[in-house]
Every structure is written in structure tokens, then in C-alpha cells.
Motif scaffolding. Structure first.
Motif, PDB file in Angstrom:
ATOM      1  N   ASP A  34       0.991  -1.328  -0.083  1.00 34.74           N
ATOM      2  CA  ASP A  34       0.083   0.018  -0.158  1.00 34.74           C
ATOM      3  C   ASP A  34       0.893   1.259   0.086  1.00 34.74           C
ATOM      4  O   ASP A  34       0.348   2.366  -0.385  1.00 34.74           O
ATOM      5  CB  ASP A  34      -1.041  -0.047   1.318  1.00 34.74           C
ATOM      6  N   GLY A  35       2.237   1.162   0.402  1.00 36.34           N
ATOM      7  CA  GLY A  35       3.021   2.198   0.470  1.00 36.34           C
ATOM      8  C   GLY A  35       3.594   2.807  -0.916  1.00 36.34           C
ATOM      9  O   GLY A  35       3.436   2.256  -1.937  1.00 36.34           O
ATOM     10  N   GLU A  36       4.330   3.623  -0.763  1.00 33.92           N
ATOM     11  CA  GLU A  36       4.835   4.542  -1.970  1.00 33.92           C
ATOM     12  C   GLU A  36       6.116   3.572  -2.334  1.00 33.92           C
ATOM     13  O   GLU A  36       6.292   3.555  -3.743  1.00 33.92           O
ATOM     14  CB  GLU A  36       5.434   5.724  -1.511  1.00 33.92           C
ATOM     15  N   GLN A  37       6.904   2.943  -1.743  1.00 35.85           N
ATOM     16  CA  GLN A  37       8.065   2.252  -2.096  1.00 35.85           C
ATOM     17  C   GLN A  37       7.959   1.047  -2.880  1.00 35.85           C
ATOM     18  O   GLN A  37       7.076   0.365  -2.973  1.00 35.85           O
ATOM     19  CB  GLN A  37       8.640   1.709  -0.615  1.00 35.85           C
ATOM     20  N   GLU A  38       8.923   1.139  -4.108  1.00 32.11           N
ATOM     21  CA  GLU A  38       8.479  -0.044  -4.949  1.00 32.11           C
ATOM     22  C   GLU A  38       9.379  -1.141  -4.353  1.00 32.11           C
ATOM     23  O   GLU A  38      10.336  -1.339  -3.800  1.00 32.11           O
ATOM     24  CB  GLU A  38       9.486   0.526  -6.275  1.00 32.11           C
ATOM     25  N   ILE A  39       8.753  -2.295  -4.482  1.00 35.90           N
ATOM     26  CA  ILE A  39       9.383  -3.560  -4.083  1.00 35.90           C
ATOM     27  C   ILE A  39       9.258  -4.556  -5.073  1.00 35.90           C
ATOM     28  O   ILE A  39       8.336  -4.587  -5.977  1.00 35.90           O
ATOM     29  CB  ILE A  39       8.470  -4.278  -2.723  1.00 35.90           C
ATOM     30  N   HIS A  40       9.934  -5.717  -4.914  1.00 35.87           N
ATOM     31  CA  HIS A  40      10.223  -6.797  -5.749  1.00 35.87           C
ATOM     32  C   HIS A  40       9.414  -8.009  -5.238  1.00 35.87           C
ATOM     33  O   HIS A  40       9.968  -8.301  -4.103  1.00 35.87           O
ATOM     34  CB  HIS A  40      11.729  -6.968  -5.962  1.00 35.87           C
ATOM     35  N   ILE A  41       8.705  -8.519  -5.802  1.00 37.69           N
ATOM     36  CA  ILE A  41       7.885  -9.723  -5.325  1.00 37.69           C
ATOM     37  C   ILE A  41       8.383 -10.729  -6.193  1.00 37.69           C
ATOM     38  O   ILE A  41       8.074 -10.651  -7.589  1.00 37.69           O
ATOM     39  CB  ILE A  41       6.440  -9.660  -5.383  1.00 37.69           C
ATOM     40  N   LEU A  42       8.750 -12.143  -5.807  1.00 35.12           N
ATOM     41  CA  LEU A  42       8.905 -13.160  -6.672  1.00 35.12           C
ATOM     42  C   LEU A  42       8.012 -14.212  -6.633  1.00 35.12           C
ATOM     43  O   LEU A  42       7.853 -14.588  -5.122  1.00 35.12           O
ATOM     44  CB  LEU A  42      10.100 -13.720  -6.401  1.00 35.12           C
ATOM     45  N   ASP A  43       7.173 -14.666  -7.433  1.00 37.55           N
ATOM     46  CA  ASP A  43       6.118 -15.718  -7.188  1.00 37.55           C
ATOM     47  C   ASP A  43       6.759 -16.961  -7.624  1.00 37.55           C
ATOM     48  O   ASP A  43       6.940 -17.009  -8.713  1.00 37.55           O
ATOM     49  CB  ASP A  43       4.820 -15.253  -7.831  1.00 37.55           C
ATOM     50  N   VAL A  44       6.754 -17.852  -6.663  1.00 34.34           N
ATOM     51  CA  VAL A  44       7.765 -19.328  -7.232  1.00 34.34           C
ATOM     52  C   VAL A  44       6.524 -20.519  -7.503  1.00 34.34           C
ATOM     53  O   VAL A  44       6.987 -21.633  -7.533  1.00 34.34           O
ATOM     54  CB  VAL A  44       8.580 -19.832  -6.250  1.00 34.34           C
ATOM     55  N   ARG A  45       5.193 -20.028  -7.518  1.00 32.07           N
ATOM     56  CA  ARG A  45       4.201 -21.179  -8.020  1.00 32.07           C
ATOM     57  C   ARG A  45       4.392 -21.280  -9.302  1.00 32.07           C
ATOM     58  O   ARG A  45       4.805 -20.813 -10.272  1.00 32.07           O
ATOM     59  CB  ARG A  45       2.881 -20.577  -7.482  1.00 32.07           C
ATOM     60  N   GLU A  46       3.336 -22.356  -9.720  1.00 27.21           N
ATOM     61  CA  GLU A  46       3.207 -22.675 -11.105  1.00 27.21           C
ATOM     62  C   GLU A  46       2.595 -21.671 -11.734  1.00 27.21           C
ATOM     63  O   GLU A  46       1.740 -21.000 -11.404  1.00 27.21           O
ATOM     64  CB  GLU A  46       2.659 -24.204 -11.294  1.00 27.21           C
ATOM     65  N   PRO A  47       2.703 -21.499 -13.005  1.00 26.35           N
ATOM     66  CA  PRO A  47       2.112 -20.337 -14.024  1.00 26.35           C
ATOM     67  C   PRO A  47       0.664 -20.461 -13.817  1.00 26.35           C
ATOM     68  O   PRO A  47      -0.161 -19.386 -13.860  1.00 26.35           O
ATOM     69  CB  PRO A  47       2.528 -20.691 -15.341  1.00 26.35           C
ATOM     70  N   ALA A  48       0.039 -21.439 -13.745  1.00 26.89           N
ATOM     71  CA  ALA A  48      -1.458 -21.773 -13.705  1.00 26.89           C
ATOM     72  C   ALA A  48      -1.907 -21.223 -12.323  1.00 26.89           C
ATOM     73  O   ALA A  48      -3.152 -20.641 -12.277  1.00 26.89           O
ATOM     74  CB  ALA A  48      -2.064 -23.080 -13.855  1.00 26.89           C
ATOM     75  N   GLU A  49      -1.325 -21.472 -11.302  1.00 28.76           N
ATOM     76  CA  GLU A  49      -1.717 -20.886  -9.976  1.00 28.76           C
ATOM     77  C   GLU A  49      -1.492 -19.398  -9.877  1.00 28.76           C
ATOM     78  O   GLU A  49      -2.335 -18.689  -9.638  1.00 28.76           O
ATOM     79  CB  GLU A  49      -0.807 -21.349  -8.942  1.00 28.76           C
ATOM     80  N   TYR A  50      -0.554 -19.025 -10.500  1.00 28.17           N
ATOM     81  CA  TYR A  50      -0.170 -17.564 -10.711  1.00 28.17           C
ATOM     82  C   TYR A  50      -1.220 -16.799 -11.685  1.00 28.17           C
ATOM     83  O   TYR A  50      -1.644 -15.595 -11.324  1.00 28.17           O
ATOM     84  CB  TYR A  50       1.085 -17.520 -11.408  1.00 28.17           C
TER      85      TYR A  50
END
Lengths: 195, 385
Positions: A102-118
Motif C-alpha cells: 500500500d506504501g509508496e516504496q517500490e518492492i520486488h516480489i517473486l512468485d515461485v508457484r506454477e504459472p497456472a496458480e499465478y
């Protein structure tokens, strides 16, 4: 949308019970964590695949409809997945990450699930590299970034964090428990709503 | 058909045969292999019918969990949504050497649509009246025949059974009527009137928003069939909808639509006006019907329980008897009445808004969608659960 899956079961034109019979046979041949796509034209498959997944414990990911064809996505469950110990020392809880998002700061998120879950529900701005591909694709990430790693329950992200640490990443956070209990907003591929 | 089919002793049961079993209060054990949600929403019911639910996908590793729960000596009917899964499971049960194993032709889909014509009785002025029982959904419709003419009331979506009876008796369907704008099933009234070259009649107060031409039912303006011998007399009786109209036929039969049922009364909320229509409903029941002759035979548009069917498989009662036994006609005061018809109502029928829109001609779903919309019980009475 095009979702990478490990196995496609074509049950188009087949009536109940064949779509589920074929799905069951195919999923027995898959490894835990792999994703199956069932293609069916029988409308009964929409409710039945979900009920079947619930009954067997496999993870129902979602359904898309295109013309007369339903594409159902199921991930084979890993019975021991939930019991695995989370060993990575740095973690954040879902609600902490939600506040950061919700904040201003840019953050990096890595999602390691399967593409279908994603595809059926992900955090806005997250990058998807399935755990199985991470070894080869780690160079797509910057080892200097602070990266929040997320999966469904915190186990695959735990493994991913350990793997990336070995590769020299310094600033990693494992998101616990992960998407299974995420209550904030999610983004998904455009799908035609089913009635 | 697989090789096993030919060898096994699995037998087809038609919706007509199942109707006979239900109406005859015969014993039957039913294994419903649909998923739990569908089963809980709606299932086959009968006085001597015992039913269990085991989804077919829980029996793919073997049917032992089902065998353990099926009594040996009883006739067994396996049902599913359409037919395929019941045959699949039924064959395996038959292969164990058990006998008296049936599957339901067309599954719950066909069961929900099947109409069973039952003769109600003769007309004093010459002719006869049939009730079409839609057992799977609890809907009742009617055909009155006299000489070479007929009138059909509250036509179900699939119209062939009416055409068949008309042909069999060599009559021309002259008028097609709806007692009100239905919310639980798609009316076949327009289709039937077009197919038969008949005129279609609706209560104008329910037809504000309809998009097609129709004839207006007006109180006391009788429709005649049988070359003028048989009178269909409209009585304005609002409450379930604002236009709800009853028909007095042959001074003998009172078609009450969804205002009065055998074991309950109509609900006033399906058109979204529960509060407004409570006093209309009470007035229609207690004043209007209360002043009609007690010996009239009430023929409603629905039944709630199969126990309402008599030995011949039809649903009817004397008006006087309903004033003694029907809880909806025996409420102490207006407060209790208001409470009963506005609070704790059963869930609304499946897709009732879309069904109303379809009956107005405002949306035109295809046949598969229409069938889907009509799935499940009718739930038009206040006491339905």
C-alpha cells in the motif's frame, strides 16, 4: 491466456463421468506439484472438477471458458508440503507485506508457484518463476534487490529463498503463510466469468 | 455401448416409470452419484424412497463404499445429472451379481422436465380436465378439453406433451393461459400458442414489461371452449404477484395458480414486493376464496411435497377441506399472517429473476441455458423448505 501446464487431458466431447475418470488417471501419473489442464465441453465438469479436487485433496486452481470449451486447472497436491519446516530465517507475514504494497516504496516480489496458480490470482507487480525453473532463471533477478518471495503456503518460497541465498542473494524475505491466506487484493488474467 | 453393458443386468428406468413409483408410494432405494452441492440443492423425493448420495468420482477406485450402504433386497436406482455416470456406476454394481439395478434415463435433467398427464375428472357441461404433473419440479399445469377444443393453463417449458394429448383426443388448442408471470419455471405458453395457433392470455398487471403481444385476461370476461359449453371464468386474486388470476372452470374446478396450494400458500416476495402484497394475498385467500363454494375442487400450480399426491398421482383438494387443514388458511390474525409470509421464507427458486425476464421476453436464453435456469425445486410456497 496461455498457461504452462505439465499435462493436458483432452475430454472434449465426452460426457460425464469420462472427464473426471481421465483426470484421475492422468493425475496419478504426475508428480506432486505439477499442474494438469482438463479440457472439457461437458458443463457438468465445472462443478464436478471442484468437488473432485476437494474430495481428493488436490488443489483446484480455476476454470476458463472459451467458446464451448472449459479449461480446468488442477495442481497435484503434495501431502508433505504443509509439514515441511520453514528454515529460511528472514520472513514477513502476509499483513506486513500488504502494508508495504500500500506504501509508496517500490518492492520486488517473486512468485515461485506454477504459472497456472499465478494466472488465477497473484500480487500486483509480482514476477513469476516456478520453483522448478529457478535454478536456470535466477539471472533474471538482481542479487542486490530486496526480494519478497511468495508461494501458496510458504514452503516453496522457503526452498527458493535458500536456493537464491546459495547463489549470493543477500536481501530475501519469505512471505508467510503466502497466497493461500492472502486477504488483500489480487490480480488475475482476464477470464470470462462463468455463470 | 461397451461390451459390459450387454452382459450386465443394468436396466433403464424411464421418468414415466419413476413417476409411477413415486405416485404409487412404492419402495425404491436411490443412489445419487452427483456432487454433494447438486444433491443438497435438489433430489428425487418420495414417501417410500430412501436416497443416499455418493459422488461418482468417489467410486472410481471401486464401488465398495456404495455396496456397503445399499440394501440387498431392494430395487436400486442409480441417478446422476444426465445419465452417463449412473450407467457407469450402475454397470459396476450389476456386475457384482446384484439384481434389480436401474439407471434413470436422461438423469435429473430429464426428470426435471418430465410431464405426466393425469385425468382429474369429467366436466358437468361435457368434457374433461387433465393435470400435467411435473414430478421433478413440483409444477402443475392443466388442459381442459371439450368437444373438439381445449384450453391449456400454466404451460410448462416443453410443450410436446400438451400437443400429444390434444392430438390423441383430436382437439384444437384454442386458448393458452398463464395465471401469473411465473418466477420458478419458464412458461411454454407463448410457444404452445404459436405451435397450436391458439391465442395467449396473461393478466395485464403482470405484463407491464412484456415485449410480445398477448391478450388481456379480465375478471369476469369468460373464455369459452367446447363450442360455448365450457366456461373458463377469470377471478382477479392478487398476492403472489400483482396480476395473479384464478380460474373457475365448469363451476367446479378452481385453478388457484400460486395463490393457494394444498399444504401451503403462495409467497408474495418473488416479484420483489413482499410487504406491499401481504394484504392483497390475505384478502384473496380469506375474503375472496373464503366466499366461494366449499365443494370447489382446488387445482394449484404447484405441490411442495410428494405426499400431496393422491393415489392416482394427482394433486387436488376440496376448498372447504383446505380451510380446515391448510395452515396458510388458518392463521389467527393479520400479524401472524404477515409474519409467516414475509419472514423466514425459503430460499428463492434458482435463477428466479432471469426466469421472470425470460417470461417477459426481455432475455432470450438458449435451450441449454433455460434448462439450467429451471434446475431445482420450485419453492413458490411459504412453507417450502
Amino acid at each position: 491466456m496461455d498457461i504452462k501446464v505439465d499435462r493436458v487431458v483432452d475430454a472434449k466431447g465426452l460426457a460425464c463421468p469420462m472427464p473426471i475418470v481421465r483426470t484421475k488417471k492422468a493425475i496419478n501419473e504426475l508428480d506432486a506439484g505439477q499442474v494438469l489442464e482438463l479440457q472439457a465441453t461437458d458443463k457438468g465438469s465445472v462443478a464436478d472438477i471442484q468437488a473432485w479436487a476437494k474430495s481428493t485433496g488436490h488443489q483446484f486452481l480455476g476454470t476458463q471458458q472459451e467458446d464451448k470449451v472449459y479449461r480446468h486447472y488442477v495442481r497435484k497436491s503434495e501431502p508433505d508440503e504443509i509439514k515441511e519446516e520453514i528454515t529460511f530465517p528472514h520472513s514477513v507475514r502476509n499483513d506486513e507485506l500488504e502494508r508495504l504494497l500500500d506504501g509508496e516504496q517500490e518492492i520486488h516480489i517473486l512468485d515461485v508457484r506454477e504459472p497456472a496458480e499465478y494466472a488465477f490470482g497473484r500480487l500486483k507487480g509480482s514476477k513469476n518463476i516456478p520453483l522448478g525453473d529457478l535454478e536456470q532463471r535466477a539471472d533474471e533477478l538482481n542479487p542486490e534487490d530486496e526480494i519478497y518471495i511468495v508461494c501458496r503456503t510458504g514452503n516453496r518460497s522457503n526452498l527458493a529463498a535458500n536456493l537464491l541465498t546459495e547463489k549470493g542473494f543477500k536481501n530475501l524475505k519469505n512471505v508467510v503463510p503466502g497466497m493461500s491466506e492472502w486477504t488483500g487484493s489480487v490480480e488475475r488474467d482476464e477470464v470470462k466469468p462463468l455463470n | 455401448m461397451s461390451e459390459e453393458t450387454k452382459q450386465s443386468s443394468l436396466t433403464k428406468m424411464t421418468p414415466h416409470e419413476l413417476t409411477q413409483i413415486v405416485a404409487g408410494h412404492e419402495e425404491l432405494f436411490v443412489l445419487d452419484v452427483r456432487n454433494e452441492t447438486e444433491f443438497n440443492d435438489w433430489k428425487i423425493e418420495g414417501e417410500n424412497i430412501e436416497i443416499i448420495n455418493i459422488p461418482y468420482f468417489d467410486l472410481l477406485d471401486g464401488i465398495d463404499p456404495a455396496l456397503d450402504r445399499i440394501p440387498d433386497h431392494k430395487r436400486l436406482l442409480v441417478v446422476c445429472a444426465k445419465e452417463g455416470s449412473s450407467q457407469y456406476i450402475g454397470e459396476q454394481i450389476a456386475e457384482t451379481g446384484r439384481e434389480n439395478i436401474y439407471y434413470l434415463e436422461g438423469g435429473m435433467k430429464l426428470w426435471s422436465e418430465h410431464l405426466e398427464p393425469v385425468k382429474v375428472g369429467e366436466l358437468q357441461s361435457g368434457g374433461e380436465i387433465y393435470q400435467f404433473v411435473r414430478m421433478g419440479k413440483g409444477c402443475l399445469s392443466y388442459m381442459v378439453l371439450s368437444e373438439d377444443e381445449a384450453v391449456v393453463i400454466d404451460t410448462a417449458r416443453l410443450i410436446q406433451p400438451y400437443i400429444d394429448i390434444a392430438k390423441k383426443h383430436n382437439v384444437q388448442i384454442k386458448h393458452v393461459l398463464d395465471t401469473h408471470l411465473h418466477a420458478d419455471h419458464i412458461s411454454g405458453g407463448r410457444d404452445l400458442s404459436q405451435a397450436a395457433g391458439a391465442s395467449y392470455w396473461l393478466p395485464p398487471k403482470d405484463a407491464d414489461e412484456v415485449t410480445y403481444p398477448y391478450n388481456q385476461l379480465v375478471e369476469n370476461e369468460d373464455l369459452l371452449i367446447g363450442n360455448g359449453k365450457v366456461k373458463v371464468h377469470p377471478i382477479y386474486s392478487p398476492g403472489h404477484t400483482i396480476g395473479s388470476t384464478s380460474f373457475l372452470i365448469d363451476d367446479q374446478y378452481l385453478l388457484t395458480g400460486d395463490i393457494l396450494f394444498i399444504a401451503s400458500i403462495g409467497r408474495p416476495d418473488l416479484a420483489g414486493k413482499a410487504e406491499d402484497w401481504v394484504s392483497d394475498l390475505r384478502n384473496s385467500l380469506y375474503e375472496l376464496y373464503g366466499n366461494l363454494p366449499e365443494q370447489l375442487v382446488v387445482l394449484p400450480a404447484h405441490f411442495g411435497q410428494v405426499t400431496e399426491l393422491d393415489d392416482q398421482g394427482k394433486v387436488s383438494a376440496k376448498l372447504g377441506d383446505l380451510f380446515s387443514h391448510n395452515p396458510g388458511l388458518n392463521m389467527a390474525d393479520e400479524i401472524e399472517f404477515r409474519k409467516t409470509v414475509t419472514e423466514n421464507l425459503p430460499p428463492q427458486p434458482n435463477a428466479y429473476q432471469e426466469i421472470r425476464q425470460t417470461n417477459m421476453g426481455r432475455i432470450n436464453p438458449d435451450e441449454e441455458q433455460q434448462r439450467e435456469m429451471e434446475m431445482g425445486p420450485n419453492r413458490c410456497a411459504v412453507h417450502d423448505k
